[in-house]
Design an enzyme around this catalytic site. Structure first.
Site, PDB file in Angstrom:
ATOM      1  N   ASP A  56      -9.113   5.053  10.586  1.00  0.00           N
ATOM      2  CA  ASP A  56      -9.263   5.213   9.135  1.00  0.00           C
ATOM      3  C   ASP A  56      -8.893   6.619   8.686  1.00  0.00           C
ATOM      4  OD1 ASP A  56     -10.405   2.607   8.616  1.00  0.00           O
ATOM      5  OD2 ASP A  56     -12.212   3.343   9.609  1.00  0.00           O
ATOM      6  N   SER A 103      -5.822   8.945   3.638  1.00  0.00           N
ATOM      7  CA  SER A 103      -4.678   8.041   3.491  1.00  0.00           C
ATOM      8  C   SER A 103      -3.756   8.448   2.355  1.00  0.00           C
ATOM      9  CB  SER A 103      -5.162   6.604   3.304  1.00  0.00           C
ATOM     10  OG  SER A 103      -5.596   6.086   4.543  1.00  0.00           O
ATOM     11  N   ARG A 113      -1.556   8.109  -3.664  1.00  0.00           N
ATOM     12  CA  ARG A 113      -2.426   7.129  -3.007  1.00  0.00           C
ATOM     13  C   ARG A 113      -3.726   7.760  -2.509  1.00  0.00           C
ATOM     14  NH1 ARG A 113       0.299   4.311   2.000  1.00  0.00           N
ATOM     15  NH2 ARG A 113      -0.653   6.054   3.091  1.00  0.00           N
ATOM     16  N   ASP A 114      -4.770   6.938  -2.478  1.00  0.00           N
ATOM     17  CA  ASP A 114      -6.083   7.330  -1.949  1.00  0.00           C
ATOM     18  C   ASP A 114      -6.609   8.556  -2.692  1.00  0.00           C
ATOM     19  OD1 ASP A 114      -8.216   6.796  -0.297  1.00  0.00           O
ATOM     20  OD2 ASP A 114      -7.393   7.800   1.469  1.00  0.00           O
ATOM     21  N   ASP A 130      -8.130  -0.108  -2.749  1.00  0.00           N
ATOM     22  CA  ASP A 130      -8.851   1.049  -3.319  1.00  0.00           C
ATOM     23  C   ASP A 130      -8.343   1.571  -4.660  1.00  0.00           C
ATOM     24  OD1 ASP A 130     -10.182   0.945  -0.927  1.00  0.00           O
ATOM     25  OD2 ASP A 130      -9.628   2.946  -0.256  1.00  0.00           O
ATOM     26  N   TYR A 148       0.832  -1.216   0.000  1.00  0.00           N
ATOM     27  CA  TYR A 148       0.000   0.000   0.000  1.00  0.00           C
ATOM     28  C   TYR A 148       0.863   1.260   0.000  1.00  0.00           C
ATOM     29  CZ  TYR A 148      -4.073   2.872   1.502  1.00  0.00           C
ATOM     30  OH  TYR A 148      -5.104   3.794   1.584  1.00  0.00           O
TER      31      TYR A 148
END
Ligand code: BGC
Length: 395
Positions: free
Chosen positions: A350, A129, A122-123, A168, A117
């Site tokens: 989260d 995140s 990212r995200d 994701d 990850y």
């Protein structure tokens, strides 16, 4: 981590070793791993032979949490969580350093779960995140992140690994391609995922590509494009044989087989047949197959014990009232579902509820989100205690 408002998007679209010498019968080695090289047979369910390892990092977090509990019966229950197998997230280049110590106590009967990850950008559809690598830093992703992990996994041929690949990322390309951030991340995600699965395709490794959840790629309009996006990455990665299928419900809240499903009375329910994760796994599988991709699944049940908590299906951040779900097991009652696993370490946040933080995402401020909450990935003691108290089955 985040899950998107797929309902909205769906509306828009319509109107997202075995044969090795290492089996559970073999005696546990004094040192880590097995006495000989592990070969995981991608045509059979690895979780039938190996137990998901309760990794040292989650165990340490839980042990520290137990020390804070004055209620002795709660503390005794909490201590049991340390023995639950869960995935270890390699969410930064620096955290690659967690792999060696995590390997120190893996018996031959266990499989070490890692989450890959760290994609650039990212995200992309949320903020909570956002990672260390910026859009465009794909060569760093390859040489400073994936390559060293490959080296480590090769250096430990006697240990079995299960990998969840980039939660994701590809689902976001299916449903959030209208967002500039996801548009900008797309090329790096596709290149990065293909590179990861191609190079991590080792005999002692089994891989599952993240496929969101039923409330994301399960929408009628998202099933086919979702399967195609994943299959495209699979093929771009050279159709790696150690990739066995998908991971679903990662850090998610969906029930496995609740019927009728949690959101089945919502006005948009008619556009989504996948009202629980079992239906999603079973419905997405033929789409994956026809797109040319393996279609077995592992499903995160770490925090899905309680339903009826989310105002909207897409609410993903620190859902208030949640409880630990079914413990990792290969007894799923579904041929396509290899195992229920704990991917998100329950107790880790989260996303932050501090609205002044750079990575504050408004989903973490919603009425159904637990507050206060620290930055994504950091421990939230109160949230852990809530998960414990609401666990089904209880501890
Ligand atoms: C965070 C990661 C963390 C993971 C597991 C993600 O939401 O961004 O940093 O490792 O959750 O808690």
């Amino acid at each position: 981590m985040k899950f998107t408002q797929s309902a909205v998007l769906a509306f828009a679209a319509t109107a997202v070793a075995a044969p090795s010498a290492t089996t559970k019968d073999e005696p546990r080695q004094a040192a880590s791993g097995c006495s000989s090289a592990v070969t995981l047979d991608p045509s059979s369910n690895p979780f039938k032979k190996y137990t998901l390892h309760p990794n040292k990092f989650y165990r340490d977090e839980v042990t520290a949490a137990v020390a804070q509990l004055s209620d002795s019966s709660l503390a005794a229950a909490a201590a049991k969580v340390a023995d639950v197998g869960s995935f270890l997230w390699i969410d930064t280049i620096a955290n690659i350093a967690k792999i060696e110590p995590a390997l120190a106590d893996v018996p031959c009967t266990n499989i070490l779960g890692l989450v890959i990850y760290d994609l650039p950008g990212r995200d992309c559809a949320a903020k909570a995140s956002n990672g260390e690598l910026k859009v465009g830093e794909i060569s760093r992703y390859k040489s400073e992140y994936i390559d060293p992990i490959v080296t480590l996994l090769k250096a430990h041929p006697n240990t079995a690994f299960a990998l969840v690949i980039e939660p994701d990322s590809l689902p976001n390309l299916v449903t959030n391609s209208d967002k500039d951030t996801c548009k900008n991340s797309a090329a790096g995600y596709r290149d990065g995922v293909a590179y990861a699965i191609k190079n991590l395709n080792l005999p002692n490794v089994i891989m599952y590509l993240d496929a969101g959840h039923g409330g994301w790629l399960g929408w009628d309009a998202n099933l086919k494009p979702g399967a195609q996006e994943l299959a495209k990455a699979f093929k771009a990665g050279g159709s790696p044989k150690q990739l066995r299928g998908i991971a679903t419900n990662t850090a998610g809240w969906n029930a496995w087989d609740l019927s009728p499903g949690e959101f089945s009375t919502a006005s948009d329910a008619k556009y989504n047949k996948c009202q629980n994760e079992k239906i999603y796994v079973d419905t997405f599988a033929p789409e994956l197959k026809s797109a040319g991709m393996p279609n077995h699944a592992i499903v995160d049940t770490g925090r899905n014990a309680k339903t009826g908590l989310r105002a909207e299906w897409g609410d993903w951040c620190n859902v208030n009232g949640a409880g630990f779900g079914v413990r990792p097991t290969s007894s799923t009652g579904d041929e396509l579902a290899d195992a229920f696993v704990w991917i998100k370490p329950g107790g880790e946040s989260d996303g932050t509820s501090d609205s002044s933080a750079t990575r504050y995402d408004s989903f973490c401020g919603k009425d159904d989100a637990f507050k206060p909450a620290p930055e994504a990935g950091t421990w939230n003691q109160a949230y852990f205690e809530m998960l414990l108290q609401n666990a089904v089955p209880s501890f």
